[in-house]
Design a protein around this motif. Structure first.
Motif, PDB file in Angstrom:
ATOM      1  N   LYS A   1       0.843  -1.193   0.000  1.00 42.81           N
ATOM      2  CA  LYS A   1       0.000   0.000   0.000  1.00 42.81           C
ATOM      3  C   LYS A   1       0.875   1.238   0.000  1.00 42.81           C
ATOM      4  CE  LYS A   1      -0.660   0.248   4.995  1.00 42.81           C
ATOM      5  NZ  LYS A   1      -1.608   0.293   6.091  1.00 42.81           N
TER       6      LYS A   1
ATOM      7  N   MET B   1      -3.485   3.975  -2.227  1.00 44.01           N
ATOM      8  CA  MET B   1      -3.958   2.733  -2.837  1.00 44.01           C
ATOM      9  C   MET B   1      -3.386   1.496  -2.143  1.00 44.01           C
ATOM     10  SD  MET B   1      -5.766   3.863  -5.431  1.00 44.01           S
ATOM     11  CE  MET B   1      -5.940   2.624  -6.668  1.00 44.01           C
ATOM     12  N   TYR B   2      -4.145   0.395  -2.275  1.00 45.60           N
ATOM     13  CA  TYR B   2      -3.638  -0.946  -2.001  1.00 45.60           C
ATOM     14  C   TYR B   2      -3.372  -1.592  -3.356  1.00 45.60           C
ATOM     15  CZ  TYR B   2      -4.846  -1.129   2.949  1.00 45.60           C
ATOM     16  OH  TYR B   2      -4.898  -0.911   4.301  1.00 45.60           O
ATOM     17  N   PHE B   3      -2.280  -2.330  -3.436  1.00 45.61           N
ATOM     18  CA  PHE B   3      -1.929  -3.063  -4.648  1.00 45.61           C
ATOM     19  C   PHE B   3      -1.844  -4.539  -4.286  1.00 45.61           C
ATOM     20  CE2 PHE B   3      -0.140   1.160  -4.848  1.00 45.61           C
ATOM     21  CZ  PHE B   3      -0.575   1.606  -6.080  1.00 45.61           C
TER      22      PHE B   3
ATOM     23  N   HIS C   1      -0.712  -8.040  -5.768  1.00 41.87           N
ATOM     24  CA  HIS C   1       0.059  -8.730  -6.804  1.00 41.87           C
ATOM     25  C   HIS C   1      -0.241 -10.212  -6.674  1.00 41.87           C
ATOM     26  CE1 HIS C   1       2.598  -5.109  -7.323  1.00 41.87           C
ATOM     27  NE2 HIS C   1       2.371  -4.964  -6.020  1.00 41.87           N
TER      28      HIS C   1
ATOM     29  N   LYS D   1      -1.515  -7.547 -11.338  1.00 43.91           N
ATOM     30  CA  LYS D   1      -1.700  -6.610 -10.241  1.00 43.91           C
ATOM     31  C   LYS D   1      -3.075  -5.958 -10.353  1.00 43.91           C
ATOM     32  CE  LYS D   1       0.556  -2.620 -10.350  1.00 43.91           C
ATOM     33  NZ  LYS D   1       1.611  -1.594 -10.189  1.00 43.91           N
ATOM     34  N   SER D   2      -3.717  -5.806  -9.210  1.00 48.37           N
ATOM     35  CA  SER D   2      -4.959  -5.036  -9.103  1.00 48.37           C
ATOM     36  C   SER D   2      -4.728  -3.961  -8.064  1.00 48.37           C
ATOM     37  CB  SER D   2      -6.124  -5.920  -8.660  1.00 48.37           C
ATOM     38  OG  SER D   2      -6.451  -6.855  -9.652  1.00 48.37           O
ATOM     39  N   ARG D   3      -5.491  -2.886  -8.173  1.00 47.53           N
ATOM     40  CA  ARG D   3      -5.350  -1.813  -7.186  1.00 47.53           C
ATOM     41  C   ARG D   3      -6.714  -1.375  -6.708  1.00 47.53           C
ATOM     42  NH1 ARG D   3      -3.791   3.667 -10.416  1.00 47.53           N
ATOM     43  NH2 ARG D   3      -5.605   3.634 -11.736  1.00 47.53           N
TER      44      ARG D   3
ATOM     45  N   ARG E   1      -7.564   3.077  -0.893  1.00 48.53           N
ATOM     46  CA  ARG E   1      -7.525   2.779   0.538  1.00 48.53           C
ATOM     47  C   ARG E   1      -8.836   3.120   1.222  1.00 48.53           C
ATOM     48  NH1 ARG E   1      -2.040   4.218   3.642  1.00 48.53           N
ATOM     49  NH2 ARG E   1      -3.384   3.463   5.304  1.00 48.53           N
TER      50      ARG E   1
END
Length: 96
Positions: A51, A55-57, A59, A68-70, A73
């Motif tokens: 993070k 954002m949180y990522f 993988h 990867k998605s995002r 927060r």
């Protein structure tokens, strides 16, 4: 079957609750359920979370590719914030 994005969102939302409340058995059970959906239904593995300020990522590996998605927060942390703001509504009952 929900979309992969929905499943990642649900898993990540409860995972951060588990990380903050390691003794919360209901959260741990729910996190495991969503993790199983990710691995069994969506066939993803090697999940890692990072993070930044916004954002949180997430993988992960799927079909031998790293993806990867995002997620913002503010969306992911809604449940955790609610629990922290009203802890009396989210008592962790010990297992018998």
């Amino acid at each position: 079957m929900k979309s992969l994005q929905d499943s990642l969102y649900n898993w990540l939302t409860i995972k951060i609750v588990c990380d903050e409340r390691p003794d919360d058995t209901a959260a741990a059970d729910t996190e495991k359920m969503f993790f199983d959906i990710l691995s069994e239904e969506h066939r993803i593995s090697d999940i890692e979370v990072e993070k930044d300020d916004f954002m949180y990522f997430v993988h992960y590996s799927k079909d031998r590719e790293r993806k990867k998605s995002r997620f913002p927060r503010e969306l992911i942390e809604v449940m955790l914030n609610q629990i922290q703001n009203e802890p009396e509504k989210y008592v962790n009952y010990p297992e018998d």
